[in-house]
Design a protein around this motif. Structure first.
Motif, PDB file in Angstrom:
ATOM      1  N   PHE A   1       0.822  -1.209   0.000  1.00 51.94           N
ATOM      2  CA  PHE A   1       0.000   0.000   0.000  1.00 51.94           C
ATOM      3  C   PHE A   1       0.861   1.266   0.000  1.00 51.94           C
ATOM      4  O   PHE A   1       0.449   2.301  -0.541  1.00 51.94           O
ATOM      5  N   ALA A   2       2.050   1.172   0.585  1.00 47.78           N
ATOM      6  CA  ALA A   2       2.912   2.357   0.669  1.00 47.78           C
ATOM      7  C   ALA A   2       3.481   2.756  -0.684  1.00 47.78           C
ATOM      8  O   ALA A   2       3.884   3.913  -0.869  1.00 47.78           O
ATOM      9  N   ASP A   3       3.527   1.822  -1.650  1.00 56.01           N
ATOM     10  CA  ASP A   3       4.099   2.129  -2.969  1.00 56.01           C
ATOM     11  C   ASP A   3       3.261   1.432  -4.040  1.00 56.01           C
ATOM     12  O   ASP A   3       3.669   0.458  -4.660  1.00 56.01           O
ATOM     13  N   GLN A   4       2.062   1.953  -4.263  1.00 55.55           N
ATOM     14  CA  GLN A   4       1.128   1.290  -5.174  1.00 55.55           C
ATOM     15  C   GLN A   4       1.536   1.370  -6.636  1.00 55.55           C
ATOM     16  O   GLN A   4       1.092   0.563  -7.452  1.00 55.55           O
ATOM     17  N   GLU A   5       2.377   2.330  -6.985  1.00 53.94           N
ATOM     18  CA  GLU A   5       2.773   2.491  -8.380  1.00 53.94           C
ATOM     19  C   GLU A   5       3.882   1.534  -8.800  1.00 53.94           C
ATOM     20  O   GLU A   5       4.139   1.367  -9.982  1.00 53.94           O
ATOM     21  N   ASN A   6       4.568   0.943  -7.825  1.00 54.06           N
ATOM     22  CA  ASN A   6       5.722   0.084  -8.143  1.00 54.06           C
ATOM     23  C   ASN A   6       5.522  -1.294  -7.509  1.00 54.06           C
ATOM     24  O   ASN A   6       5.951  -1.547  -6.386  1.00 54.06           O
ATOM     25  N   GLN A   7       4.859  -2.170  -8.268  1.00 54.48           N
ATOM     26  CA  GLN A   7       4.610  -3.519  -7.778  1.00 54.48           C
ATOM     27  C   GLN A   7       4.962  -4.561  -8.837  1.00 54.48           C
ATOM     28  O   GLN A   7       4.317  -5.590  -8.967  1.00 54.48           O
ATOM     29  N   ARG A   8       6.015  -4.253  -9.601  1.00 55.92           N
ATOM     30  CA  ARG A   8       6.535  -5.220 -10.553  1.00 55.92           C
ATOM     31  C   ARG A   8       7.310  -6.305  -9.804  1.00 55.92           C
ATOM     32  O   ARG A   8       7.594  -6.168  -8.611  1.00 55.92           O
ATOM     33  N   PRO A   9       7.687  -7.399 -10.486  1.00 51.35           N
ATOM     34  CA  PRO A   9       8.407  -8.476  -9.796  1.00 51.35           C
ATOM     35  C   PRO A   9       9.638  -8.003  -9.027  1.00 51.35           C
ATOM     36  O   PRO A   9       9.869  -8.420  -7.891  1.00 51.35           O
ATOM     37  N   SER A  10      10.432  -7.099  -9.624  1.00 49.22           N
ATOM     38  CA  SER A  10      11.636  -6.626  -8.924  1.00 49.22           C
ATOM     39  C   SER A  10      11.278  -5.820  -7.677  1.00 49.22           C
ATOM     40  O   SER A  10      11.962  -5.900  -6.653  1.00 49.22           O
ATOM     41  N   ASP A  11      10.167  -5.062  -7.745  1.00 51.12           N
ATOM     42  CA  ASP A  11       9.731  -4.287  -6.578  1.00 51.12           C
ATOM     43  C   ASP A  11       9.260  -5.213  -5.459  1.00 51.12           C
ATOM     44  O   ASP A  11       9.519  -4.966  -4.270  1.00 51.12           O
ATOM     45  N   ILE A  12       8.566  -6.286  -5.829  1.00 53.03           N
ATOM     46  CA  ILE A  12       8.081  -7.244  -4.834  1.00 53.03           C
ATOM     47  C   ILE A  12       9.249  -7.937  -4.147  1.00 53.03           C
ATOM     48  O   ILE A  12       9.262  -8.113  -2.921  1.00 53.03           O
ATOM     49  N   ILE A  13      10.264  -8.323  -4.919  1.00 57.80           N
ATOM     50  CA  ILE A  13      11.446  -8.969  -4.343  1.00 57.80           C
ATOM     51  C   ILE A  13      12.188  -7.993  -3.424  1.00 57.80           C
ATOM     52  O   ILE A  13      12.651  -8.369  -2.337  1.00 57.80           O
ATOM     53  N   ARG A  14      12.273  -6.733  -3.841  1.00 61.70           N
ATOM     54  CA  ARG A  14      12.950  -5.730  -3.024  1.00 61.70           C
ATOM     55  C   ARG A  14      12.231  -5.545  -1.690  1.00 61.70           C
ATOM     56  O   ARG A  14      12.868  -5.447  -0.631  1.00 61.70           O
ATOM     57  N   LEU A  15      10.893  -5.527  -1.719  1.00 58.04           N
ATOM     58  CA  LEU A  15      10.120  -5.391  -0.489  1.00 58.04           C
ATOM     59  C   LEU A  15      10.333  -6.604   0.418  1.00 58.04           C
ATOM     60  O   LEU A  15      10.489  -6.461   1.643  1.00 58.04           O
ATOM     61  N   ALA A  16      10.351  -7.792  -0.168  1.00 58.92           N
ATOM     62  CA  ALA A  16      10.555  -9.005   0.633  1.00 58.92           C
ATOM     63  C   ALA A  16      11.915  -8.974   1.323  1.00 58.92           C
ATOM     64  O   ALA A  16      12.040  -9.357   2.492  1.00 58.92           O
ATOM     65  N   ARG A  17      12.951  -8.510   0.607  1.00 60.30           N
ATOM     66  CA  ARG A  17      14.285  -8.413   1.214  1.00 60.30           C
ATOM     67  C   ARG A  17      14.276  -7.404   2.359  1.00 60.30           C
ATOM     68  O   ARG A  17      14.889  -7.622   3.406  1.00 60.30           O
ATOM     69  N   ARG A  18      13.588  -6.283   2.150  1.00 60.79           N
ATOM     70  CA  ARG A  18      13.563  -5.241   3.177  1.00 60.79           C
ATOM     71  C   ARG A  18      12.886  -5.738   4.447  1.00 60.79           C
ATOM     72  O   ARG A  18      13.242  -5.328   5.547  1.00 60.79           O
TER      73      ARG A  18
END
Length: 629
Positions: A539-556
């Motif tokens: 929800f904090a970054d609705q514009e960036n939810q591509r596969p790389s963004d999802i992986i980056r969030l999981a790492r964070r």
């Protein structure tokens, strides 16, 4: 806050009055039917055309399909009739697509989970056994008891097409049930064709087929040029099956079961996106070819082949098969003979009554014993309609008529039985669905939460026994869902442990292209106890939810990345999201967020104070009234 705060599932900037004045072309109207309905319609047209042609000009009908075709070089020649070419060669492509679907279901579909597959698998097996037993009982003494295979299989193309035409208002879960059943049904039918209806068996050519199939398996490891290799090996395997006496159409199934299938890997998807960006920056032939190849390779060859062959099977092969095999003579003498034929009645009763008793009876017993997963919307009355539709045994039934019966008159009686059973099954299913819809009108559809909150299944924030419950069906890319989330946080701040909040998925994939991926990623994170952390990150970054963004969030968030990436494509995760989506469909949810207050649908604004008032009002309505003295 305004009442108009929800985005529709299919927004269209074109004004409504302009749309109403716009007339669609015939091509647009046909396209709107979808491949399934068009294919079923063409199959029906071809069937009617075959019957009319065979009765108006039977001589030309038989002459055409008995035309000989010779293909070969020097002394190596193959001689086929046009009828055999359709049944042995073109139908191999049909069975190939059936095999692809079977392979996919076992690898990444419904048949990966035994608990999920239990009900349709048992129903399919019962739907194979009961019709065969009824046929043997009725046709006993006719001399055609060996033709019992005619009544075992359901025609998937007609089944899906008919469901789209006459099915209930919300057929989602029934459609999944019937498709899974049809896959198991196909496995049974193909096995019986191979084991029962194979004559003049010669095992030596099967050694060549085995070598060819081994080559098919290892072709996946080639870096390029796999298409021509697959095609060459497929022809060799088909010829080997033909020479062995095993029906050559089964070569298509054998090849399909060896074609790899997998869910798209995020690294392949990211690589394809990188190449596409490179092409955009420097457009040339080399980058265009590399980007196109990378995009294609990110999807498994199984799914690419299904997509490529499906139109040819639906629009060409199956209608041609119907045209070549459904030419039934319907003179008064033949109809009178069919009416008194135990073969015809065995087929009609086997398909219509046997399929219904097998599928519906076994499912009702499983439901009574509380075995297997049904889910909201998969009620017994809808299963009854689907079980009736299973009596349409058109394609494989006609196919087995040609294999099991040699006498022309008996073949004609059998075809009359198959066509009559298909028509009866369609009529009975229509009546059941219409009666079901009349008994259960949709005036209150979706006003009550169909699936009760289950702390073992649902994502619950708050105390399990809280007096107030808000269930939200939402989409992580929906801006209004973000606003609703903020309002619910305010409500929780005021009510504290008196409120529990439940999230369920309803991604609007036609509007938000990354919403489904976000939902599956949140489910993968929930397997590591991080669902609501992942939800807040999305929800904090609705514009960036591509596969790389999802992986980056999981790492964070510190997730175990190898496990997270495996879970992203697991049947458990995809099935969980799909279940929520089917629940939403069953309740008529077409916009998000959709909220349920203590089990009742909330139709007003969803600012914090409105939600609190709705919660308090629902509590007052739930309290019993004290009778006045």
């Amino acid at each position: 806050m305004s009442d108009v705060t929800r985005t529709q599932s299919t927004p269209n900037p074109e004004p409504a009055e302009q749309r109403s004045r716009t007339r669609r072309s015939i091509a647009e109207k046909v396209g709107a039917l979808g491949q399934t309905r068009i294919g079923a319609l063409l199959l029906l047209i071809a069937t009617v055309a075959a019957v009319v042609w065979a009765n108006v000009a039977s001589g030309s009908y038989e002459t055409l399909w008995e035309t000989h075709l010779t293909v070969g070089v020097a002394d190596l020649q193959l001689d086929f009739t046009l009828h055999a070419m359709v049944n042995d060669a073109l139908m191999a492509i049909f069975f190939f697509t059936v095999g692809l679907e079977v392979r996919r279901e076992f690898a990444i579909g419904e048949l990966t989970s035994w608990s999920r597959a239990l009900v349709p698998v048992i129903a399919a097996v019962a739907g194979l056994v009961v019709p065969a037993l009824l046929f043997l009982f009725i046709a006993a003494g006719s001399g055609y008891e060996s033709a019992w295979g005619i009544v075992i299989s359901t025609d998937t193309a007609f089944l899906v097409g008919a469901l789209a035409l006459i099915g209930p208002r919300v057929p989602g879960r029934l459609r999944v049930f019937l498709l899974t059943l049809a896959v198991v049904d196909d496995i049974g039918a193909l096995s019986i064709i191979a084991l029962v209806y194979t004559e003049n068996f010669n095992p030596v050519p099967l050694l060549i087929a085995a070598a060819g199939l081994t080559g098919v398996y290892f072709t996946r490891y080639l870096r390029g040029g796999r298409g021509p290799v697959y095609a060459t090996l497929a022809v060799i395997v088909w010829l080997a099956f033909l020479a062995s006496g095993v029906h050559p159409t089964l070569a298509g199934v054998a090849i399909a079961l060896l074609v790899p299938v997998y869910r798209p890997d995020r690294r392949d998807v990211e690589h394809a996106l990188d190449l596409a960006r490179t092409f955009r920056q420097s457009p040339n032939t080399q980058y265009a070819r590399a980007a196109a190849n990378s995009l294609r390779e990110s999807i498994s060859i199984n799914e690419r082949l299904q997509s490529a062959y499906a139109p040819y099977v639906a629009y060409v092969i199956l209608p041609l098969f119907a045209l070549a095999n459904a030419g039934v003579l319907l003179s008064p003498e033949i109809l009178a003979g069919a009416m008194s034929s135990p073969l015809t009645w065995g087929i009609v009763i086997g398909l219509v009554a046997g399929k219904f008793l097998g599928v519906f009876g076994s499912t009702a017993i499983l439901r009574l014993l509380r075995l297997g997963e049904f889910g909201p919307g998969l009620t017994l009355d809808r299963i009854a309609g689907g079980a009736a539709l299973c009596g349409i045994g058109f394609t494989i039934s006609l196919f087995i008529v040609d294999l099991a019966i040699d006498d022309d008159a008996a073949q004609n009686e059998a075809r009359v039985g198959v066509l009559a059973a298909s028509v009866l099954a369609f009529i009975i299913a229509t009546l059941i669905f219409r009666l079901s819809d009349a008994i259960h009108p949709d005036t209150q559809s979706g006003q009550t939460l169909l699936r009760p909150v289950d702390p073992q299944r649902d994502h619950v924030f708050g105390v399990a026994d809280a007096p107030y419950t808000i269930v939200e069906y939402g989409d992580f890319q929906c801006g209004f869902c973000l606003k609703a989330s903020g309002s619910i946080q305010e409500v929780h701040g005021q009510l504290g442990d008196r409120l529990r909040y439940v999230w369920r998925h309803a991604p609007l994939t036609s509007v938000h292209p990354n919403a489904l991926a976000g939902a599956e990623a949140a489910e993968a994170a929930s397997l590591q106890g991080k669902f609501f952390d992942f939800e807040r990150g999305l929800f904090a970054d609705q514009e960036n939810q591509r596969p790389s963004d999802i992986i980056r969030l999981a790492r964070r968030l510190g997730l175990d990345m190898p496990k997270f990436e495996r879970d992203l494509t697991s049947p458990e995760v995809t099935g969980r999201v799909r279940d929520d989506m089917l629940d939403a469909e069953a309740m008529g949810i077409s916009s998000v967020p959709t909220l349920f207050i203590n089990g009742r649908r909330h139709n007003g604004p969803y600012d914090a104070q409105s939600l609190i008032r709705a919660l308090e009002q629902s509590e007052q309505e739930a309290q019993p009234t004290t009778p006045s003295r």
